[in-house]
Design a protein around this motif. Structure first.
Motif, PDB file in Angstrom:
ATOM      1  N   ASN A 284      81.293  29.803  81.023  1.00 49.11           N
ATOM      2  CA  ASN A 284      81.349  30.990  80.779  1.00 49.11           C
ATOM      3  C   ASN A 284      82.487  31.789  79.944  1.00 49.11           C
ATOM      4  OD1 ASN A 284      79.107  31.223  82.428  1.00 49.11           O
ATOM      5  ND2 ASN A 284      79.997  31.470  84.364  1.00 49.11           N
ATOM      6  N   VAL A 285      83.611  31.126  80.322  1.00 51.37           N
ATOM      7  CA  VAL A 285      84.860  31.667  79.669  1.00 51.37           C
ATOM      8  C   VAL A 285      85.080  31.434  78.590  1.00 51.37           C
ATOM      9  CG1 VAL A 285      87.268  32.147  80.095  1.00 51.37           C
ATOM     10  CG2 VAL A 285      85.734  32.496  82.050  1.00 51.37           C
ATOM     11  N   LEU A 286      85.005  30.002  78.299  1.00 58.71           N
ATOM     12  CA  LEU A 286      85.468  29.256  77.061  1.00 58.71           C
ATOM     13  C   LEU A 286      84.866  29.517  75.775  1.00 58.71           C
ATOM     14  CD1 LEU A 286      87.364  27.109  75.728  1.00 58.71           C
ATOM     15  CD2 LEU A 286      85.591  25.163  76.570  1.00 58.71           C
ATOM     16  N   PRO A 287      83.290  29.633  75.908  1.00 61.72           N
ATOM     17  CA  PRO A 287      82.508  29.885  74.602  1.00 61.72           C
ATOM     18  C   PRO A 287      82.882  31.307  74.024  1.00 61.72           C
ATOM     19  CG  PRO A 287      81.178  29.102  76.260  1.00 61.72           C
ATOM     20  CD  PRO A 287      82.270  29.274  76.900  1.00 61.72           C
ATOM     21  N   SER A 288      82.996  32.365  75.040  1.00 64.18           N
ATOM     22  CA  SER A 288      83.349  33.855  74.597  1.00 64.18           C
ATOM     23  C   SER A 288      84.561  33.899  73.956  1.00 64.18           C
ATOM     24  CB  SER A 288      82.926  34.773  75.880  1.00 64.18           C
ATOM     25  OG  SER A 288      83.934  34.581  76.792  1.00 64.18           O
ATOM     26  N   ARG A 289      85.630  33.390  74.640  1.00 68.41           N
ATOM     27  CA  ARG A 289      86.962  33.660  74.198  1.00 68.41           C
ATOM     28  C   ARG A 289      87.042  32.707  72.728  1.00 68.41           C
ATOM     29  NH1 ARG A 289      91.797  34.481  76.829  1.00 68.41           N
ATOM     30  NH2 ARG A 289      92.761  32.677  75.623  1.00 68.41           N
ATOM     31  N   ALA A 290      86.351  31.492  72.760  1.00 64.43           N
ATOM     32  CA  ALA A 290      86.771  30.476  71.418  1.00 64.43           C
ATOM     33  C   ALA A 290      85.859  31.123  70.429  1.00 64.43           C
ATOM     34  CB  ALA A 290      85.853  29.165  71.677  1.00 64.43           C
ATOM     35  N   ALA A 291      84.625  31.711  70.662  1.00 68.04           N
ATOM     36  CA  ALA A 291      83.766  32.217  69.726  1.00 68.04           C
ATOM     37  C   ALA A 291      84.589  33.377  68.784  1.00 68.04           C
ATOM     38  CB  ALA A 291      82.268  32.897  70.138  1.00 68.04           C
ATOM     39  N   ARG A 292      85.273  34.230  69.530  1.00 72.48           N
ATOM     40  CA  ARG A 292      86.027  35.456  68.901  1.00 72.48           C
ATOM     41  C   ARG A 292      87.053  34.941  68.006  1.00 72.48           C
ATOM     42  NH1 ARG A 292      85.715  37.787  74.177  1.00 72.48           N
ATOM     43  NH2 ARG A 292      87.821  37.121  74.613  1.00 72.48           N
ATOM     44  N   ARG A 293      87.593  33.838  68.300  1.00 75.79           N
ATOM     45  CA  ARG A 293      88.917  33.281  67.617  1.00 75.79           C
ATOM     46  C   ARG A 293      88.338  32.360  66.455  1.00 75.79           C
ATOM     47  NH1 ARG A 293      93.257  30.297  70.975  1.00 75.79           N
ATOM     48  NH2 ARG A 293      94.039  30.090  69.071  1.00 75.79           N
ATOM     49  N   LEU A 294      87.139  32.184  66.359  1.00 75.72           N
ATOM     50  CA  LEU A 294      86.629  30.921  65.405  1.00 75.72           C
ATOM     51  C   LEU A 294      85.796  31.872  64.449  1.00 75.72           C
ATOM     52  CD1 LEU A 294      85.996  27.981  67.656  1.00 75.72           C
ATOM     53  CD2 LEU A 294      87.905  28.498  66.134  1.00 75.72           C
ATOM     54  N   ILE A 295      85.575  32.983  64.495  1.00 70.08           N
ATOM     55  CA  ILE A 295      84.531  33.514  63.513  1.00 70.08           C
ATOM     56  C   ILE A 295      85.049  33.394  62.109  1.00 70.08           C
ATOM     57  CG2 ILE A 295      83.533  35.763  62.714  1.00 70.08           C
ATOM     58  CD1 ILE A 295      83.256  36.610  65.670  1.00 70.08           C
ATOM     59  N   GLY A 296      84.335  32.784  61.164  1.00 66.03           N
ATOM     60  CA  GLY A 296      84.599  32.857  59.847  1.00 66.03           C
ATOM     61  C   GLY A 296      85.544  31.709  59.593  1.00 66.03           C
ATOM     62  N   GLU A 297      86.062  30.859  60.589  1.00 73.03           N
ATOM     63  CA  GLU A 297      86.680  29.479  60.545  1.00 73.03           C
ATOM     64  C   GLU A 297      85.583  28.640  59.959  1.00 73.03           C
ATOM     65  OE1 GLU A 297      90.035  28.020  60.016  1.00 73.03           O
ATOM     66  OE2 GLU A 297      90.098  29.642  61.475  1.00 73.03           O
ATOM     67  N   THR A 298      86.416  27.609  58.851  1.00 66.97           N
ATOM     68  CA  THR A 298      85.627  26.603  58.197  1.00 66.97           C
ATOM     69  C   THR A 298      86.377  25.490  58.371  1.00 66.97           C
ATOM     70  OG1 THR A 298      86.661  27.159  55.987  1.00 66.97           O
ATOM     71  CG2 THR A 298      84.462  28.190  56.571  1.00 66.97           C
ATOM     72  N   SER A 299      87.782  25.434  58.784  1.00 67.01           N
ATOM     73  CA  SER A 299      88.522  24.172  58.849  1.00 67.01           C
ATOM     74  C   SER A 299      88.203  23.576  59.968  1.00 67.01           C
ATOM     75  CB  SER A 299      89.853  24.517  58.593  1.00 67.01           C
ATOM     76  OG  SER A 299      90.918  23.452  59.024  1.00 67.01           O
TER      77      SER A 299
END
Length: 179
Positions: A123-138
């Motif tokens: 529950n917590v990990l995907p929501s927090r990680a998704a916000r930080r990874l938007i647009g990330e390609t590396s």
């Protein structure tokens, strides 16, 4: 060699050992394990064995050993009984001193703890990680962020009491209702 008796020959200890190709001390061990003796020796008195009886016993002994069934000596049985009694006494002491817990109690607590870990990670990990990874390609940056978030979730869980005292109480019904 000796006197012919029924289906065997009466032999002394040395003759019996020689017949079976063993040392006299091995024959002594056989006797301790149940090898039949016609007459036990003592000072000035010879041991007497019936060759047929010893042969039959040895055949049975070999079959038992190969079948994995070994006849224990009375000393071995006493030692095993004492070890079992000692183990039971030590367990009773550990239970009285509350140094051990019933398996059901541990299973209940572990199920609760793993449920909390699973819920937190899902529950917590995907929501927090998704916000930080938007647009990330590396790929390297993706892995680094995910590892940071996993570590953060696990640290939060480490600081939390996953198991409450009530989770360890076995007096509750399985449904969680109290008596």
């Amino acid at each position: 060699m000796g006197n012919k008796v029924g289906r065997g020959t009466l032999l002394n200890r040395t003759q019996t050992a020689a017949l079976f190709g063993i040392a006299a001390t091995t024959l002594d061990d056989w006797v301790r394990r149940g090898c039949p003796v016609v007459e036990r020796g003592s000072r000035g008195k010879r041991w007497t064995f019936n060759s047929a009886d010893v042969h039959a016993w040895r055949e049975h002994d070999i079959r038992s050993e190969t079948a994995g069934v070994q006849l224990a000596t009375s000393d071995e049985l006493k030692r095993r009984k004492l070890a079992a009694e000692t183990g039971a006494a030590e367990l009773a002491y550990a239970q009285a001193a509350e140094l051990v817990a019933p398996v059901e109690q541990i299973e209940r607590a572990m199920a609760k703890a793993f449920g909390e870990v699973r819920a937190n990670l899902r529950n917590v990990l995907p929501s927090r990680a998704a916000r930080r990874l938007i647009g990330e390609t590396s790929e390297t940056r993706l892995k680094a962020v995910l590892l940071e978030e996993v570590d953060h979730a696990l640290e939060a869980l480490a600081d939390t009491d996953l198991i409450a005292e009530a989770d360890l109480d076995l007096s509750d019904d399985e449904d969680g209702d109290e008596d």
